[in-house]
Design a protein around this motif. Structure first.
Motif, short mmCIF file in Angstrom:
data_model
loop_
_atom_site.label_atom_id
_atom_site.label_comp_id
_atom_site.label_asym_id
_atom_site.label_seq_id
_atom_site.Cartn_x
_atom_site.Cartn_y
_atom_site.Cartn_z
N ASN A 30 0.83 -1.21 0.00
CA ASN A 30 0.00 0.00 0.00
C ASN A 30 0.86 1.26 0.00
N ALA A 31 1.96 1.22 0.75
CA ALA A 31 2.83 2.39 0.83
C ALA A 31 3.51 2.65 -0.51
N LEU A 32 3.90 1.57 -1.20
CA LEU A 32 4.53 1.77 -2.52
C LEU A 32 3.52 2.37 -3.50
N GLN A 33 2.24 2.07 -3.26
CA GLN A 33 1.20 2.66 -4.12
C GLN A 33 0.79 4.05 -3.65
N LYS A 48 -8.83 -1.44 -5.99
CA LYS A 48 -9.55 -1.92 -7.19
C LYS A 48 -10.91 -1.21 -7.32
N ASP A 49 -11.27 -0.45 -6.33
CA ASP A 49 -12.48 0.37 -6.29
C ASP A 49 -13.78 -0.39 -6.59
N PRO A 50 -14.04 -1.50 -5.90
CA PRO A 50 -15.31 -2.21 -6.15
C PRO A 50 -16.53 -1.35 -5.79
N ILE A 51 -16.36 -0.47 -4.81
CA ILE A 51 -17.48 0.41 -4.44
C ILE A 51 -17.78 1.38 -5.58
N GLY A 52 -16.74 1.87 -6.23
CA GLY A 52 -16.92 2.75 -7.39
C GLY A 52 -17.63 2.03 -8.52
N VAL A 90 -16.56 -5.35 -19.60
CA VAL A 90 -15.70 -5.68 -18.46
C VAL A 90 -15.08 -4.38 -17.93
N LEU A 91 -15.08 -4.26 -16.62
CA LEU A 91 -14.48 -3.08 -15.99
C LEU A 91 -13.24 -3.47 -15.18
N GLN A 92 -12.31 -2.54 -15.06
CA GLN A 92 -11.24 -2.65 -14.07
C GLN A 92 -11.02 -1.22 -13.59
N LYS A 93 -11.92 -0.80 -12.71
CA LYS A 93 -11.95 0.61 -12.34
C LYS A 93 -10.98 0.93 -11.21
N SER A 94 -9.77 0.42 -11.32
CA SER A 94 -8.80 0.57 -10.24
C SER A 94 -8.42 2.04 -10.03
N LEU A 95 -8.08 2.36 -8.80
CA LEU A 95 -7.58 3.68 -8.47
C LEU A 95 -6.05 3.69 -8.56
N LYS A 96 -5.46 2.53 -8.34
CA LYS A 96 -4.02 2.31 -8.50
C LYS A 96 -3.87 0.92 -9.09
N ASN A 107 -8.21 5.27 -15.07
CA ASN A 107 -7.16 6.01 -15.77
C ASN A 107 -5.93 6.10 -14.88
N THR A 108 -5.28 4.99 -14.70
CA THR A 108 -4.18 4.95 -13.75
C THR A 108 -3.17 3.86 -14.12
N GLY A 109 -1.94 4.09 -13.74
CA GLY A 109 -0.89 3.08 -13.83
C GLY A 109 -0.83 2.35 -15.16
N GLY A 110 -0.63 1.03 -15.06
CA GLY A 110 -0.44 0.22 -16.25
C GLY A 110 -1.67 0.14 -17.13
N ILE A 111 -2.84 0.42 -16.55
CA ILE A 111 -4.07 0.34 -17.37
C ILE A 111 -3.99 1.32 -18.54
N ARG A 112 -3.29 2.43 -18.32
CA ARG A 112 -3.12 3.41 -19.41
C ARG A 112 -2.34 2.83 -20.58
N LEU A 113 -1.47 1.89 -20.26
CA LEU A 113 -0.70 1.25 -21.32
C LEU A 113 -1.53 0.16 -21.99
#
Lengths: 220, 408
Positions: B82-85, B233-237, B307-313, B334-340
């Protein structure tokens, strides 16, 4: 036209892939880009002009280097993107290329009167790369064989032979010259071909056409 | 050529396998060891499960070792993760002591294998201290960071970097994640295995049975997120986005499918929050799947419309690539590796909010042709960029470069 010299070694077509390396150098705004361009490793500058050709993607095709694409996507500055995109790395040595980039960025800084910034996560990341070269099964004995083979070559082969290795052992022009003086014209046409404004598919088509035209003329 | 290599050649192409054979030829018989902290659950385990047999098939003597620990060790490594994120987590000295002692204890068992290895990859922070605990190592050691460490909490990164700095190299999924280290940092995105149970083709009967197993209505649209129950992973979102879509498309169904990783102690707490947020809505299906439910996940991805992957990190969301491989457009954070992974508006959409996700879900559901075209492009993009043949090619290239540097 056939080979006049049976002692010419067959030419092994290579393929290549790039392995990206983080430099740790980043710019989050236009001023930062200018500052980093002053000192970043030359390989990184070249990477951002050429490596894009080996990366499959859907980015705006009119912006043919990473600096221009970043200016468009992240700074939303179309004027700057167009100016950056026009810089042809083939017409500069590396120091000249660096100077030209800085000149274009500084012009934009002056015109904007404010520093364009990116959102978090949209920094320009300076990357460099190592090229990893592979053998292929293709061994050609004469230019005619190469002409036939060109449309079937992998993008990595086109990149390696017509962009990356123009001055090394992978350079096809040097091999062609061994077939006699009449091939100097073909080699010359290939040397003059500026690959910067073409995708690899377009480049292959251009090269194929040069071969076809030359060999057709030579056989008449 | 073996059956396995033939199978990869059929999916990834002849050149892809040929490159692997060329790169592995000088490594034939060499001892290659991967070390991580869980054999089941999570993306790293999934990658290794298929990569290790492929490496052995290429003639590299490859093994996969897993370090084990007690609760305090996993609490520490979860906090570190979590700290690295970016979370400002202060890890107590008690937990750090458990981290160091657990690594020391594991090193007692692993030392002979690791010191004898020609090539070692240590995955993520959990086993990072092993290098310092193997003073007679002879091979090349590389640290692999799978985490989005673009803005790590400095005290935790400073602590971890004392173990990482002595590696011969490290590699990250994206340039944004790379940190200041005294060695070369390569950029290698992770991958999926097209032949695994998670990604192989399924029969219609297998897909049909999954509708029945989870009481899903095949006549109504389904949106899916597959991921651990983790706040990042923002399941609540995702539930918020679903509720927004439900206002205009009342027939929509949501499936949240997740399981626990053995090294994630926070899962149950987050799962409770998710259940509370879902309330009594019978169209929200919260599934807790066992770690080996690969075919079930495969079927869920295939039967879903979106399919969603609405991660915050996110370091790199394997579930994004998996869904794209099945020809699904993915709506990702719109974060991290998902942008790639997702090319916005071409292979899916990148979103920053539940509202953004809801907008794109509605846009796609109302335009099936667009959904189909995006899905087609997504699959080809994965074939060219994110299969494990490309991944392994880059790892073998990295070690080839390190070997060449030693010789010169």
């Amino acid at each position: 036209m056939t080979s006049k010299n049976e002692n010419i070694q067959p030419f092994n077509i290579k393929d290549c892939a790039i392995l990206n390396i983080a430099t740790g150098v980043r710019a989050k705004n236009l001023k930062g880009l200018r500052d980093k361009l002053l000192t970043v490793h030359p390989e990184s500058i070249l990477y951002h002009f050429w490596a894009k050709k080996l990366r499959p993607g859907f980015e705006e095709p009119e912006y043919n280097n990473d600096f221009a694409t970043w200016a468009y996507n992240n700074l939303h500055d179309i004027k700057l993107a167009e100016r950056l995109s026009l810089i042809n790395p083939g017409t500069f040595d590396i120091q000249g290329l660096r100077v030209k980039l800085i000149e274009v960025v500084e012009l934009s800084l002056e015109e904007n009167n404010s520093d364009l910034k990116t959102k978090e996560g949209e920094q320009f990341q300076f990357i460099r790369s190592e090229v990893v070269v592979f053998n292929t099964q293709h061994m050609i004995s004469n230019p005619e064989e190469l002409k036939e083979l060109l449309p079937a070559l992998a993008p990595g082969s086109i990149y390696f032979h017509f962009i990356d290795s123009k001055n090394s052992s992978g350079d096809i022009s040097s091999w062609l010259l061994q077939f006699g003086d009449e091939y100097s014209k073909l080699a010359d046409q290939l040397s003059k071909l500026d690959p910067y404004f073409f995708t690899l598919t377009e480049l292959e088509r251009k090269v194929s056409q040069i071969f076809k035209d030359f060999l057709k003329g030579a056989n008449q | 050529m073996s059956d396995l290599l033939n199978a990869y050649q059929r999916v990834a192409g002849k050149d892809a396998v040929d490159h692997l054979q060329q790169l592995s030829a000088p490594m034939k018989g060499a001892k290659f060891v991967h070390v991580n902290s869980t054999r089941v659950g999570g993306g790293v385990a999934e990658i290794l499960m298929k990569m290790v047999p492929l490496m052995n098939e290429l003639g590299i003597d490859t093994s996969w070792e897993v370090i084990t620990g007690e609760d305090k060790f996993y609490q520490c490594t979860k906090s570190m993760h979590n700290a690295l994120q970016g979370d400002p987590v202060n890890i107590t000295s008690d937990l750090l002591k458990a981290y160091e002692e657990t690594n020391a204890k594991n090193a007692e068992t692993l030392r002979p294998i690791l010191e004898d290895a020609d090539y070692v990859i240590i995955h993520d922070p959990q086993p990072a201290p092993l290098l310092s605990l193997c003073p007679n190592r002879k091979g090349k050691w590389v640290w692999r960071c799978h985490i989005d460490a673009s803005k790590p909490y400095p005290p935790v990164w400073n602590y971890l970097s004392q173990y990482v700095k002595d590696y011969d190299a490290s590699f990250f999924s994206l340039a944004d994640f790379a940190q200041q280290l005294p060695h070369t940092q390569y950029l290698i995105p992770p991958s999926i295995d097209p032949l695994s149970e998670k990604n192989m083709e399924l029969s219609q009967a297998e897909i049909d049975s999954t509708y029945e197993e989870f009481n899903l209505d095949r006549t109504r649209p389904i949106m899916l997120q597959v991921s651990r129950y983790d706040r990042f992973k923002d399941p609540i979102g995702v539930i918020q986005a679903y509720k927004l879509v439900k206002q205009s498309i009342p027939e929509i169904q949501l499936v949240l499918a997740g399981g626990g990783a053995t090294d994630d102690p926070e899962g149950e707490e987050v799962l409770k929050e998710v259940r509370d947020s879902a309330g009594n809505d019978t169209d929200i299906h919260i599934l807790l799947l066992p770690p080996d439910a690969h075919k079930t996940i495969n079927a869920l991805q295939r039967l879903s419309d979106i399919v969603l992957q609405k991660s915050l990190k996110e370091g790199f969301g394997l579930t994004v690539t998996e869904a794209m491989w099945k020809g699904k457009p993915v709506i990702g954070g719109n974060t991290g590796g998902i942008r790639l992974q997702i090319t916005n508006h071409h292979t899916g959409f990148l979103v920053d909010t539940p509202e953004g996700a809801a907008l794109r879900i509605q846009e796609l559901l109302q335009n099936p042709d667009k959904m189909k075209e995006m899905g087609k492009q997504a699959k080809e993009y994965v074939r060219e960029n994110f299969l494990n043949t490309r991944h392994l090619r880059e790892i073998l290239s990295l070690f080839t470069i390190l070997d060449n540097q030693s010789k010169s």
